[in-house]
Design a protein around this motif. Structure first.
Motif, PDB file in Angstrom:
ATOM      1  N   VAL A 184     -35.823  -4.634 -86.073  1.00 58.33           N
ATOM      2  CA  VAL A 184     -37.230  -4.537 -85.672  1.00 58.33           C
ATOM      3  C   VAL A 184     -37.618  -5.720 -84.789  1.00 58.33           C
ATOM      4  O   VAL A 184     -38.273  -5.558 -83.750  1.00 58.33           O
ATOM      5  CB  VAL A 184     -38.149  -4.478 -86.909  1.00 58.33           C
ATOM      6  N   SER A 185     -37.204  -6.906 -85.177  1.00 61.55           N
ATOM      7  CA  SER A 185     -37.545  -8.113 -84.415  1.00 61.55           C
ATOM      8  C   SER A 185     -36.972  -8.068 -83.008  1.00 61.55           C
ATOM      9  O   SER A 185     -37.671  -8.363 -82.023  1.00 61.55           O
ATOM     10  CB  SER A 185     -37.029  -9.360 -85.146  1.00 61.55           C
ATOM     11  N   LEU A 186     -35.707  -7.690 -82.895  1.00 62.56           N
ATOM     12  CA  LEU A 186     -35.067  -7.620 -81.577  1.00 62.56           C
ATOM     13  C   LEU A 186     -35.747  -6.586 -80.685  1.00 62.56           C
ATOM     14  O   LEU A 186     -35.971  -6.829 -79.494  1.00 62.56           O
ATOM     15  CB  LEU A 186     -33.582  -7.291 -81.734  1.00 62.56           C
ATOM     16  N   VAL A 187     -36.082  -5.443 -81.263  1.00 61.39           N
ATOM     17  CA  VAL A 187     -36.746  -4.384 -80.490  1.00 61.39           C
ATOM     18  C   VAL A 187     -38.094  -4.873 -79.963  1.00 61.39           C
ATOM     19  O   VAL A 187     -38.432  -4.672 -78.787  1.00 61.39           O
ATOM     20  CB  VAL A 187     -36.927  -3.115 -81.350  1.00 61.39           C
ATOM     21  N   LEU A 188     -38.862  -5.538 -80.808  1.00 59.59           N
ATOM     22  CA  LEU A 188     -40.187  -6.009 -80.402  1.00 59.59           C
ATOM     23  C   LEU A 188     -40.102  -7.125 -79.364  1.00 59.59           C
ATOM     24  O   LEU A 188     -40.872  -7.145 -78.397  1.00 59.59           O
ATOM     25  CB  LEU A 188     -40.970  -6.488 -81.628  1.00 59.59           C
ATOM     26  N   ILE A 189     -39.170  -8.038 -79.556  1.00 62.18           N
ATOM     27  CA  ILE A 189     -39.007  -9.140 -78.601  1.00 62.18           C
ATOM     28  C   ILE A 189     -38.589  -8.605 -77.230  1.00 62.18           C
ATOM     29  O   ILE A 189     -39.124  -9.023 -76.188  1.00 62.18           O
ATOM     30  CB  ILE A 189     -37.970 -10.158 -79.119  1.00 62.18           C
TER      31      ILE A 189
ATOM     32  N   ILE B 232     -41.361 -14.667 -75.569  1.00 64.18           N
ATOM     33  CA  ILE B 232     -41.891 -15.546 -76.613  1.00 64.18           C
ATOM     34  C   ILE B 232     -41.190 -16.903 -76.617  1.00 64.18           C
ATOM     35  O   ILE B 232     -41.697 -17.858 -77.216  1.00 64.18           O
ATOM     36  CB  ILE B 232     -41.778 -14.905 -78.011  1.00 64.18           C
ATOM     37  N   PHE B 233     -40.038 -16.986 -75.952  1.00 62.29           N
ATOM     38  CA  PHE B 233     -39.288 -18.245 -75.916  1.00 62.29           C
ATOM     39  C   PHE B 233     -39.603 -19.081 -74.675  1.00 62.29           C
ATOM     40  O   PHE B 233     -38.967 -20.109 -74.445  1.00 62.29           O
ATOM     41  CB  PHE B 233     -37.783 -17.956 -75.961  1.00 62.29           C
ATOM     42  N   SER B 234     -40.570 -18.635 -73.893  1.00 60.88           N
ATOM     43  CA  SER B 234     -40.861 -19.320 -72.623  1.00 60.88           C
ATOM     44  C   SER B 234     -41.618 -20.629 -72.821  1.00 60.88           C
ATOM     45  O   SER B 234     -41.634 -21.476 -71.929  1.00 60.88           O
ATOM     46  CB  SER B 234     -41.663 -18.401 -71.698  1.00 60.88           C
ATOM     47  N   TYR B 235     -42.254 -20.792 -73.978  1.00 61.52           N
ATOM     48  CA  TYR B 235     -42.988 -22.033 -74.241  1.00 61.52           C
ATOM     49  C   TYR B 235     -42.013 -23.065 -74.810  1.00 61.52           C
ATOM     50  O   TYR B 235     -41.547 -22.938 -75.939  1.00 61.52           O
ATOM     51  CB  TYR B 235     -44.120 -21.791 -75.241  1.00 61.52           C
ATOM     52  N   LYS B 236     -41.731 -24.080 -74.012  1.00 64.05           N
ATOM     53  CA  LYS B 236     -40.736 -25.075 -74.423  1.00 64.05           C
ATOM     54  C   LYS B 236     -41.257 -26.502 -74.299  1.00 64.05           C
ATOM     55  O   LYS B 236     -40.483 -27.451 -74.280  1.00 64.05           O
ATOM     56  CB  LYS B 236     -39.464 -24.912 -73.588  1.00 64.05           C
TER      57      LYS B 236
ATOM     58  N   LYS C 160     -40.788  -8.453 -73.584  1.00 64.91           N
ATOM     59  CA  LYS C 160     -40.258  -9.055 -72.359  1.00 64.91           C
ATOM     60  C   LYS C 160     -40.097  -8.024 -71.250  1.00 64.91           C
ATOM     61  O   LYS C 160     -40.437  -8.281 -70.085  1.00 64.91           O
ATOM     62  CB  LYS C 160     -38.919  -9.723 -72.657  1.00 64.91           C
ATOM     63  N   LYS C 161     -39.597  -6.846 -71.606  1.00 60.62           N
ATOM     64  CA  LYS C 161     -39.302  -5.829 -70.594  1.00 60.62           C
ATOM     65  C   LYS C 161     -40.556  -5.095 -70.126  1.00 60.62           C
ATOM     66  O   LYS C 161     -40.759  -4.895 -68.922  1.00 60.62           O
ATOM     67  CB  LYS C 161     -38.294  -4.825 -71.155  1.00 60.62           C
ATOM     68  N   LYS C 162     -41.414  -4.697 -71.065  1.00 65.36           N
ATOM     69  CA  LYS C 162     -42.573  -3.878 -70.708  1.00 65.36           C
ATOM     70  C   LYS C 162     -43.774  -4.709 -70.274  1.00 65.36           C
ATOM     71  O   LYS C 162     -44.557  -4.288 -69.421  1.00 65.36           O
ATOM     72  CB  LYS C 162     -42.968  -2.988 -71.888  1.00 65.36           C
TER      73      LYS C 162
END
Length: 222
Positions: A66-71, A82-86, A75-77
């Protein structure tokens, strides 16, 4: 405040992702209260050590999917990574993070009438304890996704990025649901404030998942 049509649609997309993450948590209930009792012929609290571990492993697999699908969907749609904030956070923010962690520990201590991690270790034994805390690692991922996507939705809708929209949603869903699942108003209220703390910490950590995830995990399990 009037929300523009495009902003409403964009915000609603992220709100739906957040609700999907919350629903993903609920998929465990299908295992625990429908599928597994049918297979084993007994309720969850009667499971053997092996059956309990298998339950946690299956739940982790479901939550990971579920987590992978949502992440990937975000990103795609919606071009939202979510990992862009660094960004690194300063000393003041680190102090605030650990203050929030300390407050969370107090809330958990009151809710559990003691230290949660100690009580679970004594109750489960070392083997079940290890697998349960692996299970918590995956559960925290979905909690983070609820917060991240709800935060994004609130910011798109209301154009205010200093309000913990994600924490508010966690508090209203997961938090208040404790009133019914635990049967105690006080525990529900404490869980409500705990949910708010998760969302506040996400903002204090500048939305940096690499900082927010381990700290929220500690807030969740300790």
């Amino acid at each position: 405040m009037v929300i523009e049509k495009n902003n409403f649609k964009n915000g609603f997309n992220f709100f739906c992702l957040s609700l999907c993450a919350f629903a993903g948590l609920g998929l465990e209930a299908l295992l625990a209260f429908l599928i597994e009792p049918f297979i084993y012929g007994k309720s969850l609290n009667e499971f053997s050590i092996t059956e309990s571990i298998l339950h946690w492993v299956l739940t982790c697999i479901i939550w990971a999917v579920v987590s992978l699908v949502l992440i990937k969907a975000a990103k795609k749609k919606y071009t939202f990574d979510i990992f862009s904030y660094k960004s690194s956070i300063g000393l003041q923010n680190w102090i605030l993070c650990f203050v929030l962690l300390a407050i969370s520990l107090v809330i958990k201590f009151i809710s559990w009438n003691g230290f949660k991690v100690v009580k679970e270790f004594l109750s489960n034994g070392w083997l079940k304890f290890i697998f349960q805390y692996i299970y918590y690692l995956f559960e925290t991922i979905l909690f983070i996704l609820i917060i991240v996507f709800a935060q994004r939705a609130g910011e798109v809708w209301f154009r205010k990025d200093n309000i913990p929209w994600g924490g508010i949603l966690v508090a209203l869903t997961w938090g208040l649901s404790h009133i019914f699942t635990k049967g105690e108003l006080l525990i529900g209220i404490l869980a409500f404030f705990g949910g708010l703390l998760y969302g506040i910490l996400y903002l204090v950590s500048k939305k940096n998942i690499y900082i927010a995830y381990p700290l929220i995990f500690l807030m969740f399990v300790l």
